[in-house]
Motif scaffolding. Structure first.
Motif, PDB file in Angstrom:
ATOM      1  N   UNK A  26       0.841  -1.132  -0.042  1.00 49.92           N
ATOM      2  CA  UNK A  26       0.187   0.113   0.223  1.00 49.92           C
ATOM      3  C   UNK A  26       0.996   1.061  -0.046  1.00 49.92           C
ATOM      4  N   UNK A  27       1.642   1.271   0.655  1.00 49.31           N
ATOM      5  CA  UNK A  27       2.808   2.347   0.809  1.00 49.31           C
ATOM      6  C   UNK A  27       3.562   2.437  -0.523  1.00 49.31           C
ATOM      7  N   UNK A  28       3.800   1.431  -1.170  1.00 46.00           N
ATOM      8  CA  UNK A  28       4.713   1.542  -2.562  1.00 46.00           C
ATOM      9  C   UNK A  28       3.616   2.082  -3.501  1.00 46.00           C
ATOM     10  N   UNK A  29       2.392   1.676  -3.475  1.00 45.51           N
ATOM     11  CA  UNK A  29       1.209   2.328  -4.330  1.00 45.51           C
ATOM     12  C   UNK A  29       1.100   3.700  -4.250  1.00 45.51           C
ATOM     13  N   UNK A  30       1.292   4.039  -2.780  1.00 46.72           N
ATOM     14  CA  UNK A  30       0.996   5.612  -2.588  1.00 46.72           C
ATOM     15  C   UNK A  30       1.917   6.440  -3.269  1.00 46.72           C
ATOM     16  N   UNK A  31       3.288   5.867  -3.148  1.00 44.57           N
ATOM     17  CA  UNK A  31       4.444   6.406  -3.440  1.00 44.57           C
ATOM     18  C   UNK A  31       4.431   6.737  -5.028  1.00 44.57           C
ATOM     19  N   UNK A  32       4.009   5.795  -5.632  1.00 44.91           N
ATOM     20  CA  UNK A  32       3.945   5.599  -7.089  1.00 44.91           C
ATOM     21  C   UNK A  32       2.904   6.644  -7.584  1.00 44.91           C
ATOM     22  N   UNK A  37       1.485  11.838  -9.982  1.00 45.83           N
ATOM     23  CA  UNK A  37       0.768  13.126  -9.860  1.00 45.83           C
ATOM     24  C   UNK A  37       1.843  14.315 -10.047  1.00 45.83           C
ATOM     25  N   UNK A  38       3.083  13.884  -9.624  1.00 48.82           N
ATOM     26  CA  UNK A  38       3.918  15.138  -9.541  1.00 48.82           C
ATOM     27  C   UNK A  38       4.562  15.336 -11.006  1.00 48.82           C
ATOM     28  N   UNK A  97       6.344  16.262  -2.507  1.00 44.83           N
ATOM     29  CA  UNK A  97       6.287  16.544  -1.292  1.00 44.83           C
ATOM     30  C   UNK A  97       4.869  16.670  -0.375  1.00 44.83           C
ATOM     31  N   UNK A  98       4.144  17.665  -1.144  1.00 40.22           N
ATOM     32  CA  UNK A  98       2.660  17.687  -0.630  1.00 40.22           C
ATOM     33  C   UNK A  98       1.842  16.572  -0.652  1.00 40.22           C
ATOM     34  N   UNK A  99       1.796  15.640  -1.628  1.00 40.94           N
ATOM     35  CA  UNK A  99       1.231  14.387  -1.613  1.00 40.94           C
ATOM     36  C   UNK A  99       1.730  13.574  -0.537  1.00 40.94           C
ATOM     37  N   UNK A 100       3.115  13.263  -0.152  1.00 39.59           N
ATOM     38  CA  UNK A 100       3.667  12.345   0.703  1.00 39.59           C
ATOM     39  C   UNK A 100       3.241  12.911   2.138  1.00 39.59           C
ATOM     40  N   UNK A 104       1.233  10.807   5.000  1.00 36.27           N
ATOM     41  CA  UNK A 104       1.861  10.795   6.350  1.00 36.27           C
ATOM     42  C   UNK A 104       0.723  11.028   7.236  1.00 36.27           C
ATOM     43  N   UNK A 105      -0.024  12.254   7.057  1.00 32.97           N
ATOM     44  CA  UNK A 105      -0.839  12.651   8.108  1.00 32.97           C
ATOM     45  C   UNK A 105      -1.953  11.661   7.913  1.00 32.97           C
ATOM     46  N   UNK A 106      -2.450  11.241   6.672  1.00 34.14           N
ATOM     47  CA  UNK A 106      -3.701  10.154   6.644  1.00 34.14           C
ATOM     48  C   UNK A 106      -3.206   8.751   7.566  1.00 34.14           C
TER      49      UNK A 106
END
Length: 112
Positions: A26-32, A37-38, A97-100, A104-106
């Protein structure tokens, strides 16, 4: 005649991972997703910066005597591409950075 038990277990675990991703996947998918998006936002910004810097540069080279004498085609291309590259990297970096930060807040809110 069938699959050996190890192959069967590997296959069922693989099928389960498609349905319910592990926290690491899930973390890898969020990073991709953040990277994509960037790139998308960076390309938009670079396209706008290209037009915004190309118009005054090309008009200036034809109107201003100093620019007409000193800015050849290579200089014009460097001015335009420099603005586009800067806009791309700045926007892509800010977006990633904004997406990360949002992710992280989520994750922090989930653990509370």
């Amino acid at each position: 005649m069938g699959f050996p038990s190890e192959m069967r277990d590997a296959w069922t675990n693989k099928r389960k991972s498609f349905l319910i991703p592990s926290p690491e996947e899930e973390r890898i998918l969020k990073a991709k997703h953040c990277q994509q998006e960037g790139v998308r936002e960076g390309f938009k910004a670079a396209s706008i910066a290209c037009v915004v810097s190309a118009v005054p540069t090309l008009i200036g080279v034809r109107v201003i005597p100093w620019a007409k004498a000193n800015l050849n085609y290579t200089a014009q291309a460097l001015i335009i591409s420099g603005a586009s590259i800067a806009a791309y990297f700045i926007t892509a970096d800010k977006t990633i950075l904004e997406c990360a930060r949002r992710n992280s807040f989520a994750d922090y809110d989930k653990t509370r």
